[in-house]
Every structure is written in structure tokens, then in C-alpha cells.
Design an enzyme around this catalytic site. Structure first.
Site, short mmCIF file in Angstrom:
data_model
loop_
_atom_site.label_atom_id
_atom_site.label_comp_id
_atom_site.label_asym_id
_atom_site.label_seq_id
_atom_site.Cartn_x
_atom_site.Cartn_y
_atom_site.Cartn_z
N ASP A 20 0.83 -1.21 0.00
CA ASP A 20 0.00 0.00 0.00
C ASP A 20 0.86 1.26 0.00
OD1 ASP A 20 -2.37 1.39 -0.03
OD2 ASP A 20 -2.77 1.17 2.12
N TRP A 25 2.82 8.02 -2.50
CA TRP A 25 4.23 8.15 -2.90
C TRP A 25 4.34 9.04 -4.13
CZ3 TRP A 25 7.34 6.95 -7.13
CH2 TRP A 25 8.71 6.82 -6.90
N SER A 65 -7.57 -5.56 -5.20
CA SER A 65 -8.68 -6.11 -4.42
C SER A 65 -9.99 -6.01 -5.20
CB SER A 65 -8.82 -5.36 -3.10
OG SER A 65 -9.33 -4.05 -3.32
N GLU A 67 -12.49 -4.56 -4.18
CA GLU A 67 -12.94 -3.18 -3.99
C GLU A 67 -12.19 -2.20 -4.91
OE1 GLU A 67 -12.26 -5.31 -1.44
OE2 GLU A 67 -14.34 -5.56 -0.78
N ASN A 68 -10.98 -2.59 -5.34
CA ASN A 68 -10.21 -1.68 -6.21
C ASN A 68 -10.87 -1.45 -7.58
OD1 ASN A 68 -7.00 -2.81 -4.94
ND2 ASN A 68 -8.14 -0.97 -4.40
N TRP A 69 -11.84 -2.31 -7.94
CA TRP A 69 -12.59 -2.07 -9.19
C TRP A 69 -13.35 -0.76 -9.13
CZ3 TRP A 69 -11.03 -4.62 -13.20
CH2 TRP A 69 -10.61 -5.95 -13.09
N ARG A 188 1.84 -4.89 6.29
CA ARG A 188 1.17 -3.84 5.50
C ARG A 188 2.04 -2.59 5.51
NH1 ARG A 188 -5.03 -2.29 4.57
NH2 ARG A 188 -4.69 -0.63 3.06
N ILE A 195 -6.94 -4.43 7.43
CA ILE A 195 -6.70 -5.64 6.65
C ILE A 195 -7.29 -5.52 5.23
CG2 ILE A 195 -7.05 -8.17 6.64
CD1 ILE A 195 -5.23 -7.20 8.91
N GLU A 207 1.01 -13.21 12.70
CA GLU A 207 1.59 -12.04 13.35
C GLU A 207 1.45 -10.88 12.36
OE1 GLU A 207 2.61 -11.91 16.44
OE2 GLU A 207 2.21 -14.06 16.70
C1 IPE Z 1 -5.63 -2.76 -0.30
O1 IPE Z 1 -5.20 -1.44 -0.49
C2 IPE Z 1 -5.58 -3.49 -1.59
C3 IPE Z 1 -4.26 -3.70 -2.16
C4 IPE Z 1 -3.12 -3.40 -1.59
C5 IPE Z 1 -4.24 -4.32 -3.45
P1 IPE Z 1 -6.23 -0.25 -0.62
O2 IPE Z 1 -5.42 0.99 -0.67
O3 IPE Z 1 -7.16 -0.48 -1.74
O4 IPE Z 1 -7.02 -0.35 0.77
P2 IPE Z 1 -8.03 0.65 1.47
O5 IPE Z 1 -9.22 0.78 0.57
O6 IPE Z 1 -7.33 1.94 1.65
O7 IPE Z 1 -8.35 0.00 2.76
C1 IPE Z 2 -1.55 0.22 -3.33
O1 IPE Z 2 -1.35 1.59 -3.38
C2 IPE Z 2 -1.75 -0.38 -4.70
C3 IPE Z 2 -3.13 -0.82 -4.99
C4 IPE Z 2 -4.12 -0.79 -4.15
C5 IPE Z 2 -3.38 -1.33 -6.31
P1 IPE Z 2 -2.55 2.61 -3.40
O2 IPE Z 2 -2.92 2.89 -4.81
O3 IPE Z 2 -3.66 2.14 -2.54
O4 IPE Z 2 -1.87 3.90 -2.77
P2 IPE Z 2 -2.49 4.91 -1.71
O5 IPE Z 2 -3.01 4.09 -0.57
O6 IPE Z 2 -3.58 5.64 -2.40
O7 IPE Z 2 -1.36 5.79 -1.32
MG MG Z 3 -4.08 2.37 -0.59
#
Ligand code: IPE
Ligand code: IPE
Ligand code: MG
Length: 245
Positions: A20, A25, A65, A67-69, A188, A195, A207
Site C-alpha cells: 500500500d 508516494w 482487491s 474493492e479496487n474495481w 502492511r 486488513i 503475526e
Molecule cells: C488494499 O489497499 C488493496 C491492495 C493493496 C491491493 P487499498 O489501498 O485499496 O485499501 P483501502 O481501501 O485503503 O483500505
Molecule cells: C496500493 O497503493 C496499490 C493498490 C491498491 C493497487 P494505493 O494505490 O492504494 O496507494 P495509496 O493508498 O492511495 O497511497
Molecule cells: Mg491504498
């Protein structure tokens, strides 16, 4: 914190990582979020190599994930394109390092080119034995648990199993993670303390290790730090300290 301090006879067999912080970044650098994802590839390479060198047997990386969709279409497309490109580009390195690739998640939702590239790399690396790298793609733990529940219910309905046979072991075997031991250590990055629907069942006794390092900055020494921290903990599994001694 050095690699030499790690006790090789007490390594976690399986490490799971929620990668994450790519977006933040990039934002820090005044760039688009995609720039962060692109720079996360180096961290994936470092961690995979670091784990393989130590002798960790499995590494599961949460790459996308369910949810990332829901992210903006442009970011989702960029991530899928990057995924195809990375899998293609990294297959030679996986071969060199003896790493076998596998994936968990909802294959039916992945774009065709992504799926075919993934399958090609899985096929090419299938005889590698040093370590398995498992990509969680379009994955969520609740998705997996719902599917496993449906499978078990179907088998019970068809008379293939009795209710009494439904136990932890059967659930383990029905989840898409069934081929691998449950992770002893989950990491993480980016400072978030949650999670996010990753391996819920499988981390029942893992852990947990959280670091504020953003994923594109994650390097082998950060991995070593997490493993050393893991090795300093007492895993009691409900027992008392005295019982363990
Ligand atoms: C979790 O990260 C999913 C992945 C690392 C692929 P997210 O950045 O999507 O999680 P939330 O939504 O902030 O909890
Ligand atoms: C994790 O980085 C990568 C994926 C979830 C695909 P993020 O894209 O969630 O980065 P932040 O959390 O917005 O910084
Ligand atoms: Mg993120």
C-alpha cells in the site's frame, strides 16, 4: 537490523503483504498515481528476491482487491496494463530465481489479455521449486469465503458430504488458498492499520506487522526488519508462556 541476525531455522514459511501507499508516494512527488504503481514494481522484485534468498517458501502479494474495481476507470486500466507488462517482463527473473508464480482471486473479472499473460507465466514457471509467489488479483477474502460456502452447501445438498464433515479442514481445502500454508506473518506498508478484506480466515493466528514505509520505497532491509520483529514474538496460540517453555 541486518540479514545476518535472522534465524533461518525460524523463518516464516509464508509471508503475505498488503502493498500500500503507491498513490501517496506519487503525490508526494507531484506525479500521477500511476507513477506510484509503476515504481512499486521494483519493490515487488526486491521482496520476491529477498524472500527467495532467505528460504521463505511462499509469498502472497495483494496486488488488486475486489474493492479496487471501484477506482477511477483510468487508474484501473493503467493497473491492468501494468500488470500484463510486469508479468511479461518479470518471467525471466522468476525463472532465474527459481520462483513459481500462482494467483488467487476472481479470474472471471480480469481482462482477457491479463488472464492469458498470467496463465502463460504460471505455465512457464510451474516447475520452479525454490519459492512460490502468489498474486492476489481481483481478490477479497469475503469473495473467497462466499464461494467456498456455496461449494460446500452444494456438496451437502447433493449428498456428497454430511453436515458433520464440515470442519476447519474442509473449509481450508475449499478456499482458493488451499495449496499453501497459512501465513505466519502479514505485513502492511504505508501506515494504514487495517486488513482491507485480505486473507481473513488465513490470518486468524498470523503475526501482523505494520510499517509507514510507502510501497515503492520498500526494500530488502525493510523485509528483514519485519522478519526480525516476527522472530522476537512469542506465538502462544492460546496457551500460556510457561506451557511453551
Ligand atoms: C488494499 O489497499 C488493496 C491492495 C493493496 C491491493 P487499498 O489501498 O485499496 O485499501 P483501502 O481501501 O485503503 O483500505
Ligand atoms: C496500493 O497503493 C496499490 C493498490 C491498491 C493497487 P494505493 O494505490 O492504494 O496507494 P495509496 O493508498 O492511495 O497511497
Ligand atoms: Mg491504498
Amino acid at each position: 537490523m541486518s540479514k545476518e541476525s535472522i534465524k533461518l531455522d525460524r523463518l516464516p514459511k509464508h509471508i503475505a503483504i498488503i502493498m500500500d501507499g503507491n498513490g501517496r508516494w506519487a503525490k508526494e512527488k507531484g506525479k500521477f498515481r500511476v507513477f506510484g504503481h509503476q515504481n512499486g514494481v521494483k519493490a515487488v522484485r526486491e521482496v520476491s528476491e529477498g524472500c527467495a534468498e532467505l528460504g521463505v517458501e511462499c509469498l502472497t502479494l495483494y496486488a488488486f482487491s475486489t474493492e479496487n474495481w471501484n477506482r477511477p476507470k483510468m487508474e484501473v486500466n493503467a493497473l491492468m496494463t501494468l500488470l500484463v507488462k510486469t508479468i511479461k517482463g518479470e518471467t525471466a527473473t522468476l525463472m532465474k530465481n527459481g520462483i513459481k508464480l500462482d494467483a488467487i482471486g476472481d479470474r472471471s473479472t480480469l481482462p482477457k489479455d491479463c488472464l492469458s499473460q498470467l496463465d502463460e507465466a504460471i505455465e512457464a514457471t510451474k516447475n520452479n521449486t525454490r519459492m512460490t509467489l502468489i498474486l492476489a488479483l481481483s481478490y477479497s477474502a469475503k469473495w473467497d469465503i462466499v464461494n467456498a460456502t456455496k461449494t460446500i452447501a452444494e456438496r451437502a445438498k447433493n449428498g456428497e458430504i454430511e453436515l458433520e464433515e464440515i470442519d476447519e479442514e474442509l473449509i481450508n481445502q475449499t478456499l482458493t488458498t488451499h495449496k499453501y500454508p497459512h501465513p505466519e506473518l502479514m505485513i502492511r506498508t504505508s501506515g494504514e492499520l487495517r486488513i482491507s478484506n485480505f486473507l481473513l480466515w488465513e490470518i486468524a493466528y498470523s503475526e501482523l506487522y505494520f510499517t509507514t514505509v510507502l510501497w515503492p520505497d520498500y526494500r530488502k532491509e525493510h523485509l528483514y526488519e519485519a522478519i526480525l520483529d516476527y522472530q522476537s514474538r512469542e506465538r502462544r496460540f492460546g496457551k500460556t508462556s510457561e506451557q511453551l517453555a
